[in-house]
Design an enzyme around this catalytic site. Sequence first.
Site, PDB file in Angstrom:
ATOM      1  N   GLY A 182       0.828  -1.199   0.000  1.00 22.43           N
ATOM      2  CA  GLY A 182       0.000   0.000   0.000  1.00 22.43           C
ATOM      3  C   GLY A 182       0.860   1.245   0.000  1.00 22.43           C
ATOM      4  O   GLY A 182       2.084   1.183   0.081  1.00 22.43           O
ATOM      5  N   SER A 210      -0.606   4.540   5.057  1.00 21.94           N
ATOM      6  CA  SER A 210      -1.921   3.945   4.827  1.00 21.94           C
ATOM      7  C   SER A 210      -2.352   3.026   5.960  1.00 21.94           C
ATOM      8  O   SER A 210      -3.527   2.711   6.083  1.00 21.94           O
ATOM      9  CB  SER A 210      -1.903   3.153   3.521  1.00 21.94           C
ATOM     10  N   GLY A 211      -1.400   2.557   6.766  1.00 22.17           N
ATOM     11  CA  GLY A 211      -1.701   1.606   7.834  1.00 22.17           C
ATOM     12  C   GLY A 211      -1.174   0.213   7.560  1.00 22.17           C
ATOM     13  O   GLY A 211      -1.463  -0.725   8.291  1.00 22.17           O
ATOM     14  N   LYS A 212      -0.360   0.067   6.512  1.00 23.50           N
ATOM     15  CA  LYS A 212       0.100  -1.275   6.139  1.00 23.50           C
ATOM     16  C   LYS A 212       0.968  -1.917   7.222  1.00 23.50           C
ATOM     17  O   LYS A 212       0.841  -3.107   7.493  1.00 23.50           O
ATOM     18  CB  LYS A 212       0.782  -1.287   4.773  1.00 23.50           C
ATOM     19  N   SER A 213       1.836  -1.148   7.867  1.00 22.35           N
ATOM     20  CA  SER A 213       2.677  -1.715   8.924  1.00 22.35           C
ATOM     21  C   SER A 213       1.827  -2.145  10.118  1.00 22.35           C
ATOM     22  O   SER A 213       2.052  -3.208  10.703  1.00 22.35           O
ATOM     23  CB  SER A 213       3.738  -0.713   9.379  1.00 22.35           C
ATOM     24  N   ALA A 262      13.724  -5.358  10.706  1.00 16.02           N
ATOM     25  CA  ALA A 262      13.723  -3.954  10.302  1.00 16.02           C
ATOM     26  C   ALA A 262      14.790  -3.735   9.242  1.00 16.02           C
ATOM     27  O   ALA A 262      15.967  -4.011   9.472  1.00 16.02           O
ATOM     28  CB  ALA A 262      13.988  -3.065  11.519  1.00 16.02           C
ATOM     29  N   HIS A 301       7.449   3.203  15.099  1.00 15.32           N
ATOM     30  CA  HIS A 301       7.312   1.758  14.855  1.00 15.32           C
ATOM     31  C   HIS A 301       7.755   0.965  16.085  1.00 15.32           C
ATOM     32  O   HIS A 301       7.086   0.017  16.487  1.00 15.32           O
ATOM     33  CB  HIS A 301       8.149   1.347  13.640  1.00 15.32           C
ATOM     34  N   ARG A 310       5.478  -1.862  18.959  1.00 12.60           N
ATOM     35  CA  ARG A 310       5.766  -3.298  19.056  1.00 12.60           C
ATOM     36  C   ARG A 310       5.646  -3.812  20.485  1.00 12.60           C
ATOM     37  O   ARG A 310       6.134  -3.175  21.420  1.00 12.60           O
ATOM     38  CB  ARG A 310       7.187  -3.595  18.575  1.00 12.60           C
ATOM     39  N   ASP A 331       9.740  -5.415   7.528  1.00 12.10           N
ATOM     40  CA  ASP A 331       9.233  -4.065   7.278  1.00 12.10           C
ATOM     41  C   ASP A 331      10.409  -3.140   7.025  1.00 12.10           C
ATOM     42  O   ASP A 331      11.130  -2.795   7.949  1.00 12.10           O
ATOM     43  CB  ASP A 331       8.417  -3.597   8.480  1.00 12.10           C
TER      44      ASP A 331
END
EC number: 2.7.1.156
Length: 191
Positions: free
Chosen positions: A9, A13-16, A34, A52, A56, A85
């Site tokens: 995406g 967008s919120g993909k992670s 990472a 990020h 987690r 990611d």
Amino acid sequence: MGKIILVTGPARSGKSEWAETLAMQSGKAVVYVATAIDNPDDQEWHQRILDHQQRRPEDWVTLSIPVELSATLADAKPYTCLLVDSLGTWVANLLEQDESSWENILAELLETVDLVAADIVFVAEEVGWGVIPAYPLGRMFRDRLGSLVRQLSVLSETVYLVTGGHVLNLSVLGSPLPNREDAGTFRSQDS
């Protein structure tokens, strides 16, 4: 063989976040791979990495793997879920490779993915929806990442598109393109 999932995406967008949800739902020990290289001199980039990290769970193991992705995947244990990611950052880290070297690296990655016993959730950016970059390095990045995403989607059990904060399961909603070798057969069936 483990389960392979691809989440793609646009930026922000919120993909992670969706990939993190899928990794948690796996029920396996999560290893966050990472690909970014932190640069404290770039405050905006540094803050993205911190954001990020703060999302987690504490029991996740984090590995910083900017280049040696194939070796990391090959070493994965069957009881783990790797969350990679992101593929866009990984491709960017390898842009200095000439085309032949890049093709070898890509082939090694795809062969490795096909053999890994762990589950893997890949996050990849969609970069080819806008204007064609005016400079060669930008076009190379876009083309390499686009090709990687397309080839990886063939190996994936499920492919998600996350856009505008919504998740679309492309494996349910769409149909994969035929292999290039099969393209003639595909066209003749639709004629």
